[in-house]
Write an enzyme that holds these catalytic residues in place. Structure first.
Site, PDB file in Angstrom:
ATOM      1  N   ARG A 114      86.870 -19.410  90.811  1.00  0.00           N
ATOM      2  CA  ARG A 114      86.361 -19.082  89.472  1.00  0.00           C
ATOM      3  C   ARG A 114      87.502 -19.015  88.467  1.00  0.00           C
ATOM      4  NH1 ARG A 114      82.202 -16.080  92.392  1.00  0.00           N
ATOM      5  NH2 ARG A 114      83.576 -14.320  92.807  1.00  0.00           N
ATOM      6  N   PHE A 130      73.578 -24.380  89.824  1.00  0.00           N
ATOM      7  CA  PHE A 130      73.438 -23.372  90.880  1.00  0.00           C
ATOM      8  C   PHE A 130      74.274 -22.143  90.500  1.00  0.00           C
ATOM      9  CE2 PHE A 130      73.521 -27.659  92.787  1.00  0.00           C
ATOM     10  CZ  PHE A 130      72.259 -27.744  93.363  1.00  0.00           C
ATOM     11  N   ASP A 152      69.830 -22.392  87.274  1.00  0.00           N
ATOM     12  CA  ASP A 152      69.523 -21.869  88.603  1.00  0.00           C
ATOM     13  C   ASP A 152      68.005 -21.832  88.760  1.00  0.00           C
ATOM     14  OD1 ASP A 152      71.387 -20.337  90.808  1.00  0.00           O
ATOM     15  OD2 ASP A 152      69.325 -19.610  90.876  1.00  0.00           O
ATOM     16  N   SER A 153      67.542 -21.857  90.014  1.00  0.00           N
ATOM     17  CA  SER A 153      66.096 -21.835  90.261  1.00  0.00           C
ATOM     18  C   SER A 153      65.542 -20.412  90.268  1.00  0.00           C
ATOM     19  CB  SER A 153      65.781 -22.503  91.603  1.00  0.00           C
ATOM     20  OG  SER A 153      66.445 -21.803  92.644  1.00  0.00           O
ATOM     21  N   ASP A 202      78.034 -25.813  92.505  1.00  0.00           N
ATOM     22  CA  ASP A 202      78.276 -24.858  93.591  1.00  0.00           C
ATOM     23  C   ASP A 202      76.957 -24.589  94.319  1.00  0.00           C
ATOM     24  OD1 ASP A 202      79.374 -22.958  95.271  1.00  0.00           O
ATOM     25  OD2 ASP A 202      79.264 -21.346  93.786  1.00  0.00           O
ATOM     26  N   CYS A 242      79.688 -25.225 100.692  1.00  0.00           N
ATOM     27  CA  CYS A 242      79.893 -24.109 101.629  1.00  0.00           C
ATOM     28  C   CYS A 242      79.237 -24.421 102.974  1.00  0.00           C
ATOM     29  CB  CYS A 242      79.350 -22.809 101.046  1.00  0.00           C
ATOM     30  SG  CYS A 242      77.575 -22.843 100.730  1.00  0.00           S
TER      31      CYS A 242
END
Length: 297
Positions: A114, A130, A152-153, A202, A242
């Protein structure tokens, strides 16, 4: 500086199946293997003796427990958990929901990433995909980004992001929060011919194991391809994975393929990995699950 860090990182700290994160005076524990479960009471007893700790929360509500024949578990084990815990990180404040937030509440493994991405965001128009509770977005704005769109969802995550923006006194006029499926949003932005100076990807884990790597590769290729097409000349793509089943080498190949298909000439200006409180045991290379690239076109 921060008051949120990983205290125990499972195999890499010699304690397979045990993860412990600290958020200020709250410990969040994940007990993920039958072996760690056997020592549950001893583990909790030891953790309750950690100085300055007032609360212990369990977040063993993850699928991997079922592979060990264990039921998911979560809840307060010790003390009283507040609805949110306020942490600080590199001069920024974040409200963390330790009871129902993703992972143990926050992506503390991304702390250095970040910081690095944020420093490159000055004067740039940024698209953060995301975004969860706005980690990368806040760093970008704190470093002088011209404007940030965060996607984002989860409406709950976006509301937390707006709260984080507010408690840091960052300019609301320079940020937009967009709820939706990131794949669909990216395609819509592409159809509208919008352009950005920086795109951050991300995504959640596409491939927990190597067996799912092929399907995951298609997902990574897809979002990185559209992201490249959304960049202006000299634009920056910060892209992460990730997925333990996707190696750093494979991830770089995927991103390179996406750049080639987008007709972009790009170079890596920084590689990204998990923070030093998420060490990797020499004999356990799978511990290096987080990998990323900062690429300039």
């Amino acid at each position: 500086s921060t008051n949120a860090l990983r205290l125990i990182h499972a195999e890499s700290d010699g304690l397979p199946g045990l993860v412990v994160d600290r958020y200020n005076d709250v410990l969040v524990v994940q007990i993920l293997s039958a072996g760690a479960e056997h020592w549950r009471e001893t583990i909790i007893g030891c953790l309750s003796d950690v100085p300055g700790v007032n609360t212990i929360v369990e977040r063993s509500d993850v699928d991997v427990r079922t592979l060990e024949g264990l039921e998911p578990r979560s809840g307060v084990l010790y003390g009283t958990a507040p609805k949110t815990v306020e942490i600080f990180e590199n001069g920024l404040k974040f409200q963390v929901n330790v009871l129902t937030g993703q992972k143990t509440g926050f992506y503390i493994d991304q702390r250095r990433n970040r910081q690095m991405v944020g420093e490159l965001a000055k004067n740039r128009e940024v698209l953060n995909c995301f975004c969860y509770t706005g980690g990368f977005s806040l760093y970008a704005l704190a470093n002088g980004a011209a404007h940030v769109i965060s996607v984002d969802s989860s409406s709950e995550a976006l509301e937390s992001g707006k709260t984080n923006l507010e408690i840091n006194g960052l300019p609301a006029l320079k940020s937009d929060w967009l709820e939706g499926d990131v794949f669909k949003v990216l395609r819509r932005l592409r159809e509208e011919d919008l352009k950005f100076d920086m795109v951050i990807l991300d995504p959640p884990k596409f491939a927990p194991t190597a067996a799912q790597a092929e399907r995951a590769a298609r997902g990574y290729k897809d979002i990185n391809l559209i992201a490249f097409k959304l960049l202006r000349p000299d634009g920056i793509l910060a892209t992460l994975s990730c997925s333990g089943g996707v190696s750093a080498e494979l991830f770089q190949k995927i991103v390179a393929g996406a750049a080639a298909d987008a007709g972009m000439d790009a170079r890596i200006i920084q590689t990204l990995t998990q923070g030093p409180d998420h060490p990797v045991a020499l004999g356990f290379p799978e511990g290096a699950y987080l990998k990323g690239l900062i690429v300039q076109v």
